[in-house]
Write an enzyme that holds these catalytic residues in place. Sequence first.
Site, PDB file in Angstrom:
ATOM      1  N   LYS A 177     -14.882 -94.396  -7.904  1.00 54.39           N
ATOM      2  CA  LYS A 177     -15.868 -94.883  -8.675  1.00 54.39           C
ATOM      3  C   LYS A 177     -15.603 -95.980  -9.662  1.00 54.39           C
ATOM      4  CE  LYS A 177     -15.969 -91.457 -12.310  1.00 54.39           C
ATOM      5  NZ  LYS A 177     -16.930 -90.768 -13.146  1.00 54.39           N
ATOM      6  N   LYS A 230      -8.810 -85.775 -13.000  1.00 55.70           N
ATOM      7  CA  LYS A 230      -8.445 -86.158 -14.259  1.00 55.70           C
ATOM      8  C   LYS A 230      -7.059 -85.700 -14.816  1.00 55.70           C
ATOM      9  CE  LYS A 230     -12.928 -87.133 -16.194  1.00 55.70           C
ATOM     10  NZ  LYS A 230     -13.847 -87.235 -17.251  1.00 55.70           N
ATOM     11  N   LYS A 258     -14.442 -95.618 -16.741  1.00 52.83           N
ATOM     12  CA  LYS A 258     -13.848 -96.172 -18.075  1.00 52.83           C
ATOM     13  C   LYS A 258     -12.315 -95.906 -18.291  1.00 52.83           C
ATOM     14  CE  LYS A 258     -16.648 -93.805 -20.684  1.00 52.83           C
ATOM     15  NZ  LYS A 258     -16.852 -92.323 -20.074  1.00 52.83           N
TER      16      LYS A 258
END
Length: 382
Positions: free
Chosen positions: A231, A149, A234
């Site tokens: 994966k 992230k 969103k």
Amino acid sequence: MNTLKLLPTLLSRTAQNTLPRAFTSSVENPLDESHKWPRKIFSGIQPTGSLHLGNYLGAVQKWAELQNSGEDVTYCIVDLHSITVPQDPEKLRNNIIQMTATMLACGIDPNKSTLFLQSTVKEHSELNWILGSLTTIARLRHLPQYKDKTQKMKEIPLGLFLYPVLQAADILLYKTTHVPVGEDQVQHIQLTQHLGSLFNNRFGTTFPDCHAIIDRKEAARIRSLRDPSKKMSKSDPEVKSCIYLTDEPDVIVEKIKKAVTDFTSEVTYDPENRLGVSNLVAIHSLVSNGKTPEEICKDVQGIDTGKYKMVVAEAVIEHLKPIRTKINEYLKNPSELVYILDDGREKARTIAEETMAEVKQKVGLGANMSEFAMLKKVSKGV
Ligand code: AQP
């Protein structure tokens, strides 16, 4: 109404929790391995827009199954987690309402599950602080989600670094034994196990060992339609990588048509070597009432992957149709959704308060200070 019903239980539990036992058990009582913990399920979801197929098939579909099999289940909309990246306040509140409607539409029944909003139970933040004081920067720095992230971030918010500790607090607060999650969360559940046993070793048995429930291999990691090595997520900037539960049928067709497969036209399920087509078979299987990937491949023998994409799109549209309709129905009455969350908060808070009182007492923080003073007085013979 719930609070009133629970009050006598709460009071009698508090009365049973006699002072000397609580204070002496904290240090002298080593880890109690023989303790039998009741099976308790907890999981959370961020209120960041609509659910995608990864969240739904990897987690929420299983949540409803566990609820319907009579388990003790608590599901939390984790708004505190969502502010680890900037959020517009108005949009965040809308997303909370949207997520509540989505949970209900996916089969979460407030009469069988506790469904509540994380920020309304302050004990999550309190336990987060205590666990944060037990963990090390080195332990958090290596978590793969943090690395993923923050890869492209210049300024990394501290919350993004700490959120696995808050997640551990979410889980431990309810003395959870099982956490249904996708594969991407396994390291976070391991951190929770680590923090729980660290706390137990230092302060006496308080938390059960918790385990991730990932029992459907094909649902554990739904992959991006555009890059099946990743994966479905969103936060993926590639819009066509992700199918949302609220996507219109033509959008779903378009996204699945553009899904990356390979140069072999046959439809097979081989998640090691054929990521793209196997991802479509996995999705197809999970929206087809228990049909295995092998049965799906047998059913579609003889058609090529191009035509197969249309079959998958149709199955996904059919499966999501009633969910989309229900989401829109629930959204017509936001006050009812708020009422459901409020009711869930009362149920969650009862347990959370009890755990935090125990934790604070064991750590030596300011809970039951007047009783402590009394005990001191008695032991000095005043
Ligand atoms: N692709 C996935 N396959 C299977 N399970 C998945 N989950 C997420 N993506 C997949 C599971 O969904 C649950 C709730 O996730 P979340 O709301 O905490 O979101 P997330 O894990 O951060 O994943 P997202 O939605 O894709 O968001 P970003 O883009 O922020 O990473 C969890 O149980 C998770 O395992």
